[in-house]
Design an enzyme around this catalytic site. Structure first.
Site, PDB file in Angstrom:
ATOM      1  N   HIS A  21       0.883  -1.173   0.000  1.00 54.59           N
ATOM      2  CA  HIS A  21       0.000   0.000   0.000  1.00 54.59           C
ATOM      3  C   HIS A  21       0.913   1.213   0.000  1.00 54.59           C
ATOM      4  CE1 HIS A  21      -2.557  -2.896   2.321  1.00 54.59           C
ATOM      5  NE2 HIS A  21      -3.564  -2.290   1.716  1.00 54.59           N
TER       6      HIS A  21
ATOM      7  N   GLU B 130      -9.451 -13.432  -2.030  1.00 55.94           N
ATOM      8  CA  GLU B 130      -8.743 -13.716  -0.769  1.00 55.94           C
ATOM      9  C   GLU B 130      -9.506 -14.804  -0.018  1.00 55.94           C
ATOM     10  OE1 GLU B 130      -7.037 -10.490   1.435  1.00 55.94           O
ATOM     11  OE2 GLU B 130      -7.595 -11.394   3.344  1.00 55.94           O
TER      12      GLU B 130
HETATM   13  C1  XLS Z   1      -7.939  -6.476   3.970  1.00 49.66           C
HETATM   14  C2  XLS Z   1      -7.426  -6.674   2.619  1.00 49.66           C
HETATM   15  C3  XLS Z   1      -6.249  -5.798   2.239  1.00 49.66           C
HETATM   16  C4  XLS Z   1      -6.057  -5.786   0.749  1.00 49.66           C
HETATM   17  C5  XLS Z   1      -5.204  -4.695   0.246  1.00 49.66           C
HETATM   18  O1  XLS Z   1      -8.718  -7.249   4.485  1.00 49.66           O
HETATM   19  O2  XLS Z   1      -7.126  -8.019   2.447  1.00 49.66           O
HETATM   20  O3  XLS Z   1      -5.101  -6.188   2.916  1.00 49.66           O
HETATM   21  O4  XLS Z   1      -5.532  -6.991   0.300  1.00 49.66           O
HETATM   22  O5  XLS Z   1      -5.710  -3.451   0.554  1.00 49.66           O
HETATM   23 NI    NI Z   2      -6.172  -8.893   0.770  1.00 49.07          NI
HETATM   24 NI    NI Z   3      -8.038  -9.372   4.135  1.00 48.61          NI
END
Ligand code: XLS
Ligand code: NI
Ligand code: NI
Length: 474
Positions: A140, A306
């Site tokens: 980030h 994710e």
């Molecule tokens: C948070 C997210 C974050 C993103 C990137 O839960 O996983 O880490 O991957 O902003």
């Molecule tokens: Ni993430």
């Molecule tokens: Ni996350």
């Protein structure tokens, strides 16, 4: 019952952007070389380059399953897996939680959030990446360089750190993706692109513009949008339609800017149902797909799935991956997992071989993830406080996915699941089935057939057999 206040605080601390207030150590033996970014020692002097040693090895600092150059189904393991280090967890995670202070005292940290500290941390990042033997990293904007008082000052901080990162990357390493951190600063409390304040919308645009430019400058291959605060706490004060229109226009402007600066990376939306907001707009893969379709953004965006977010939305990771894949949207994976007994985003390293095998089945069917890859959006447990633990965590995450890849390849090569699937749908290989699939069977035709056939015969779903076949590959 979930306590959202607790969640917010937890998230704030656990994303690793809070800085330890206690000054951290800097080894005495480095004397004056400990200040600023002039650290000249090794950050991980005890750790060798991690190598593949195979299953017979008892050395925890080695790969047992991940053999980067070994070919599996015609591709090197490193090309299937494209591992990436998440800067925020690995270098900004402090182990703090809502009930306690940071637990990790990395020797290179001096307790400040200065640009000099950011640069020293960047050196640690690249030594880590080199020793682990991976090729990419993710960041980030605000976790690699401190926020300034103005946009111009923040941009200057970022430029200074990025310049060093560019030099340290050398020719092999690059970002898998970059992103703008649009959720921590209080200005983003109502959201960024979905804020009720136009000034915040503009500020977020400026931040994304710059983050995209530095990602491009560093040779990044993707750019991620995780809408942490793009959602609502209550619909009673929220104009959902207006907010979604704003978000879509924001993403459209990102596409325009990407083209303007000649950035060829993939833009990725990372679904998550909630946390920090009660309801995030990019709830899951299917919701994100509908959004992209409605606003004519399909083709411009893919998804970053994710695994922990998948389970938060009530799906398995495999479900989310397959939903993305069959719609041509599988772009990247944030490789982590949740805890079966905990209902929030614990961001643990994925160590479940069964889950990893399912994940890799999707990836193989997708013919890999490139230009995406596997980003370890995962953090050490609060109680893991040795520098060595950072390596152990990544090694176990990498080995688990490598093992998953080997298992998935075994399943595909054996072909029995494929055969089970083929048989299960074989009635659609008939003449009438082909008509249906070609969109040519109207209801009258089908009614005629149904009457002619009478009560249809229905074969077994063979679920237990499917599970048995799957288990045999683990
Ligand atoms: C948070 C997210 C974050 C993103 C990137 O839960 O996983 O880490 O991957 O902003
Ligand atoms: Ni993430
Ligand atoms: Ni996350």
């Amino acid at each position: 019952m979930r306590s959202w206040g607790g969640f917010l605080f937890l998230l704030f601390l656990n994303l690793g952007f809070s800085i330890a207030s206690d000054a951290q150590s800097c080894p005495a033996n480095l004397e004056a070389k400990c200040d600023g970014d002039s650290w000249e020692g090794e950050f991980f002097p005890e750790i060798p380059k991690i190598k593949y040693e195979g299953l017979k090895s008892t050395n925890p600092l080695s790969y047992k399953w991940y053999n980067a150059d070994e070919e599996i189904l015609g591709k090197k393991m490193k090309d299937w897996l494209r591992f990436s280090v998440a800067f925020w967890h690995t270098f900004r995670g402090t182990g703090a939680d809502p009930f306690g202070a940071p637990t990790k005292q990395w020797p290179w940290e001096d307790g400040t959030n200065s640009v000099a500290m950011a640069k020293r941390r960047m050196r640690a990042n690249f030594e880590f990446i080199d020793k682990l033997g991976v090729d990419t990293w993710c960041f980030h904007d605000r976790d690699i360089a401190p926020d300034g008082k103005t946009i111009a000052e923040s941009n200057a901080n970022l430029d200074e750190v990025v310049e060093l990162a560019k030099e340290l990357q050398g020719t092999r390493i690059k970002p898998l993706w970059g992103t703008a951190q649009l959720f921590m600063h209080p200005r983003y409390m109502h959201g960024a692109a979905t804020s009720s304040e136009v000034g915040v919308y503009a500020y977020a645009a400026a931040q994304v513009k710059k983050a995209m430019e530095v990602t491009h400058y560093l040779g990044g291959e993707n750019f991620v949008f995780w809408g942490g605060r793009e959602g609502y706490q209550t619909l009673l004060n929220t104009d959902m339609q207006r907010e979604l229109d704003h978000l879509a226009r924001f993403l459209q402007a990102a596409v325009e800017h990407k083209k303007k600066i000649g950035f060829n990376g993939t833009l990725l939306i990372e679904p998550k149902p909630q946390e920090p907001t009660k309801h995030q707009y990019d709830w899951d893969a299917a919701t994100s797909f509908a959004f992209l379709q409605k606003y004519d953004l399909v083709g411009e965006f893919k998804l970053n799935i994710e695994c922990n977010h998948a389970t938060l939305s009530g799906h398995s990771c495999y479900h989310e991956l397959e939903t993305a894949r069959i719609n041509g949207l599988l772009g990247n994976i944030d490789a982590n997992t949740g805890d079966p007994q905990i209902g929030w985003d614990t961001d643990q390293f994925l160590t479940d071989v069964g889950e990893a095998t399912l994940v890799m089945l999707s990836v193989i069917k997708n013919d890999g993830l490139a230009p995406g890859g596997f980003n370890f959006d995962a953090k050490l447990r609060r109680e893991s406080t040795d520098v060595e633990d950072i390596f152990l965590a990544h090694i176990s995450g990498m080995d688990t996915l490598a093992r998953g890849l080997r298992n998935a390849a075994k399943l595909i090569e054996a072909g029995s699941l494929e055969e089970l699937l083929r048989k299960r749908y074989q009635s659609f290989d008939s003449e009438i089935g082909a008509l249906i699939e070609a969109g040519k069977a109207d209801f009258a035709t089908l009614e005629k057939k149904a009457m002619e056939w009478g009560e249809p015969s229905v074969a077994s779903g063979k679920q237990e057999l499917a599970e048995m076949i799957f288990q045999s590959a683990l």
